[in-house]
Design a protein around this motif. Structure first.
Motif, PDB file in Angstrom:
ATOM      1  N   SER A  28      33.557  44.784  41.141  1.00 34.52           N
ATOM      2  CA  SER A  28      34.017  43.566  40.493  1.00 34.52           C
ATOM      3  C   SER A  28      33.587  42.399  41.365  1.00 34.52           C
ATOM      4  O   SER A  28      33.521  42.521  42.586  1.00 34.52           O
ATOM      5  N   VAL A  30      33.623  38.207  42.629  1.00 29.03           N
ATOM      6  CA  VAL A  30      34.460  37.030  42.812  1.00 29.03           C
ATOM      7  C   VAL A  30      33.758  35.860  42.140  1.00 29.03           C
ATOM      8  O   VAL A  30      32.602  35.553  42.450  1.00 29.03           O
ATOM      9  N   THR A 137      38.844  40.786  39.085  1.00 26.09           N
ATOM     10  CA  THR A 137      39.022  40.452  40.493  1.00 26.09           C
ATOM     11  C   THR A 137      40.107  39.401  40.670  1.00 26.09           C
ATOM     12  O   THR A 137      40.973  39.513  41.546  1.00 26.09           O
ATOM     13  N   VAL A 142      42.218  38.876  44.422  1.00 22.86           N
ATOM     14  CA  VAL A 142      41.143  38.898  45.421  1.00 22.86           C
ATOM     15  C   VAL A 142      40.393  37.570  45.367  1.00 22.86           C
ATOM     16  O   VAL A 142      40.066  37.077  44.293  1.00 22.86           O
TER      17      VAL A 142
END
Length: 200
Positions: A28, A30, A137, A142
């Motif tokens: 995944s 960012v 994400t 995160v």
């Protein structure tokens, strides 16, 4: 996750190690220029610029289409990602996404290269995959925060920071409770050598 680590994991864990049969590996990304939580107004951007968005779409499209008949091996798409990263996981980064076609043809064949180009250029597929990845994400909390990157999740358990790289093969093998766990389950010794160099 760094590109250097990805290349080491791909080669010394998935390919030369023994964990491939018991691993369901995905990435995944960012999103957002701040590298934090995203909204419907900010998701289609990246901390490192839009070229990173396009590169991420190529990665995601490669995994999405890994079951095409021309690919005979599980996770063959990771060869493509490693090629884009460059031999040492660094030299290719500046070329992304311009090296996508060359790497796709070299590692997956011209037919798959066409599939990737179509996926990335199709907003209903490439951008949707990126959208879903960055929201996944974001929903996990995160963000692009160096002390807590990378974030690796194994069966729901989360590992953060450079420590997450260590003993990864052992963690995956310990988390697997099936009856078909490979003998000598894990990554090769070379993996830990690369991890040690990343952490220096």
């Amino acid at each position: 996750m760094t590109s250097t680590w990805f290349n080491a994991f791909q080669k010394f864990c998935l390919i030369e190690g023994t964990i491939m049969p018991i691993t369901n590996f995905s990435q995944s990304m960012v999103g957002g220029t701040s590298g934090g939580a995203v909204t419907e107004d900010t998701w289609n951007s990246s901390f490192h610029g839009y070229q990173e968005v396009v590169g991420d779409m190529y990665f995601l499209c490669a995994r999405q289409h890994e079951d095409v008949p021309s690919l005979s091996m599980k996770y063959q798409w990771t060869n493509f990602v490693s090629c884009m990263n460059g031999d040492d996981g660094l030299v290719g980064i500046a070329l992304i996404p311009g090296n996508a076609r060359r790497c796709a043809e070299a590692t997956l064949g011209s037919e798959f290269a066409d599939i990737l180009d179509q996926c990335v250029s199709n907003e209903d597929e490439g951008l949707r995959l990126f959208h879903d990845a960055v929201f996944r994400t974001s929903d996990l909390g995160v963000k692009y925060d160096a002390p807590e990157l990378p974030v690796i999740r194994i069966n729901g358990k989360e590992y953060k920071g450079l420590e997450a790289y260590y003993n990864l093969g052992e963690r995956i093998c310990d988390a697997y409770d099936g009856n078909d766990k490979p003998e000598n389950c894990g990554c090769t010794e070379e993996y830990n050598k690369v991890v040690a160099s990343i952490a220096m």
